[in-house]
Design an enzyme around this catalytic site. Sequence first.
Site, short mmCIF file in Angstrom:
data_model
loop_
_atom_site.label_atom_id
_atom_site.label_comp_id
_atom_site.label_asym_id
_atom_site.label_seq_id
_atom_site.Cartn_x
_atom_site.Cartn_y
_atom_site.Cartn_z
N SER A 140 41.06 80.07 70.12
CA SER A 140 39.91 80.46 69.30
C SER A 140 39.27 81.76 69.78
O SER A 140 39.55 82.25 70.88
CB SER A 140 38.86 79.35 69.35
OG SER A 140 38.24 79.38 70.63
N CYS A 141 38.36 82.26 68.97
CA CYS A 141 37.63 83.49 69.32
C CYS A 141 36.85 83.30 70.62
O CYS A 141 36.85 84.18 71.49
CB CYS A 141 36.70 83.88 68.20
SG CYS A 141 35.67 82.52 67.60
N ASP A 172 30.67 82.77 59.30
CA ASP A 172 31.08 84.17 59.15
C ASP A 172 30.24 84.81 58.05
O ASP A 172 29.74 84.11 57.16
CB ASP A 172 32.57 84.26 58.83
CG ASP A 172 33.43 83.90 60.04
OD1 ASP A 172 32.91 83.99 61.17
OD2 ASP A 172 34.60 83.53 59.86
N HIS A 220 29.20 85.72 68.50
CA HIS A 220 28.81 84.72 69.51
C HIS A 220 28.34 85.50 70.76
O HIS A 220 28.85 86.60 71.04
CB HIS A 220 30.00 83.88 69.97
CG HIS A 220 30.75 83.17 68.88
ND1 HIS A 220 30.20 82.17 68.11
CD2 HIS A 220 32.03 83.28 68.47
CE1 HIS A 220 31.11 81.70 67.27
NE2 HIS A 220 32.23 82.37 67.46
P1 NAD Z 1 39.17 81.33 56.02
O1 NAD Z 1 38.58 80.18 55.29
O2 NAD Z 1 38.44 82.62 56.03
O3 NAD Z 1 40.64 81.63 55.48
C1 NAD Z 1 41.56 80.60 55.24
C2 NAD Z 1 42.51 81.02 54.16
O4 NAD Z 1 43.43 79.97 53.88
C3 NAD Z 1 41.83 81.34 52.82
O5 NAD Z 1 42.45 82.48 52.25
C4 NAD Z 1 42.12 80.12 51.96
O6 NAD Z 1 42.16 80.44 50.60
C5 NAD Z 1 43.48 79.73 52.48
N1 NAD Z 1 43.81 78.32 52.26
C6 NAD Z 1 42.99 77.27 52.09
N2 NAD Z 1 43.71 76.15 51.94
C7 NAD Z 1 45.00 76.49 52.03
C8 NAD Z 1 46.21 75.77 51.95
N3 NAD Z 1 46.24 74.45 51.76
N4 NAD Z 1 47.37 76.46 52.08
C9 NAD Z 1 47.38 77.79 52.28
N5 NAD Z 1 46.26 78.52 52.37
C10 NAD Z 1 45.08 77.88 52.24
O7 NAD Z 1 39.42 80.81 57.50
P2 NAD Z 1 39.51 81.69 58.83
O8 NAD Z 1 38.14 81.91 59.34
O9 NAD Z 1 40.40 82.85 58.59
O10 NAD Z 1 40.19 80.64 59.82
C11 NAD Z 1 41.60 80.46 59.87
C12 NAD Z 1 41.97 79.89 61.22
O11 NAD Z 1 41.58 80.82 62.23
C13 NAD Z 1 41.29 78.57 61.59
O12 NAD Z 1 42.16 77.82 62.42
C14 NAD Z 1 40.09 79.03 62.40
O13 NAD Z 1 39.61 78.01 63.27
C15 NAD Z 1 40.70 80.18 63.17
N6 NAD Z 1 39.75 81.17 63.66
C16 NAD Z 1 38.70 81.56 62.89
C17 NAD Z 1 37.79 82.46 63.40
C18 NAD Z 1 36.59 82.90 62.62
O14 NAD Z 1 35.55 83.09 63.21
N7 NAD Z 1 36.66 83.06 61.33
C19 NAD Z 1 37.98 83.01 64.66
C20 NAD Z 1 39.13 82.66 65.40
C21 NAD Z 1 39.99 81.70 64.90
#
Ligand code: NAD
Length: 337
Positions: A140-141, A172, A220
């Site tokens: 994670s971040c 976010d 954060h």
């Molecule tokens: P997000 O919601 O911004 O993006 C997720 C994407 O997946 C969207 O484009 C959505 O349309 C798509 N999606 C939804 N359901 C789906 C499915 N069944 N099949 C395929 N695509 C689908 O999420 P994010 O913030 O980019 O997070 C993605 C991952 O990265 C998570 O595991 C999160 O914990 C991790 N993460 C997020 C952050 C953050 O702060 N945003 C930081 C580090 C890690």
Amino acid sequence: MKVKVGINGYGTIGKRVAWAVNKQDDMEIVGVTKTRPSYESSTALREGHPLYAAHAEDQENFDKAGVKTQGTLDDLLGKADVIVDCTPGGFGEKYRPIYEKAGVKCIFQGGEAHEMAGVSFNALANYHEAWGAPSVRVVSCNTTGLVRTLFPLQQAFGVQKVFASLVRRAADPADKKGGALNAVEPSLKLPTHHGPDVKTIMHGLDIQTMAVVTPTTLMHVHCIVAELKSTVTEKDVLDTWSSSPRVKLISGKDGVKNTGQIMELAKDLGRARGDLMDIAVWKDGVKVVGNTLYYYQAIHQESDVVPENVDCIRSMMKLEKDNLASIERTDKAIGLR
Ligand code: NAD
């Protein structure tokens, strides 16, 4: 020949990883998935990424909107050497058997459990553990941020014990979901999961964490107390971080006193999307008392994991043996150096 990379889930993390991959000279994006047409699917097309529907049933959404896709995730899997799963946390479990069946290596994000992927990754600390692996999780971040500053300290001075309080952003900037609009919420299950998550990379580190969620979207902030194994000065610590990749020393004296000002600095630096992929550490917020080091750092949650995904691809695909060489190559290509 370039390694062919697919992105499943072109959201906050997925679109940034796709951008960073296409900046490298040894890998390329062969497609990204979306579940429905949106400004983000337009972004994908504008950035030149072939667009795929995540599921067969999603295809209709694109057809109705007149948005052309190249097929579905199954078609993308037929073209990719490695898929970066950037779907919302918890979806990885559903997708893992699909990637495996297609014989495609897969990278998961921090929203998934360590056990699901088998290897957790940080380019500086354990690049070699992902070498040739079929599936890896980029942590994670928050965990990325903790490892980026703690690992260099461990290498230089040894670390006896760490205690960190995490002041977390609620959501976010583009999210409608997330924490309370005007309240601070502590994580009541203690110690929080962040400490054990750091240990998936820095095995055996003695670290405990607490966290509160605050009504902000920008970054954060971590308040860290580290007991070191040797006596050091503030200068020793700052010199160590100065030569550590993806750590940016900032200064309250220069007017960078809060997360809003850090984000403004990232824009002034001309960083893509206004992101700060490095971990920002306040150099005038570093204090050593005896063997105990106190410091603050800020994490741009939407972007710090992005270069880690690029290095993870290099390690899994055996493109570069030396982690520091990979980090340098990644960072030069995306404007971090
Ligand atoms: P997000 O919601 O911004 O993006 C997720 C994407 O997946 C969207 O484009 C959505 O349309 C798509 N999606 C939804 N359901 C789906 C499915 N069944 N099949 C395929 N695509 C689908 O999420 P994010 O913030 O980019 O997070 C993605 C991952 O990265 C998570 O595991 C999160 O914990 C991790 N993460 C997020 C952050 C953050 O702060 N945003 C930081 C580090 C890690």
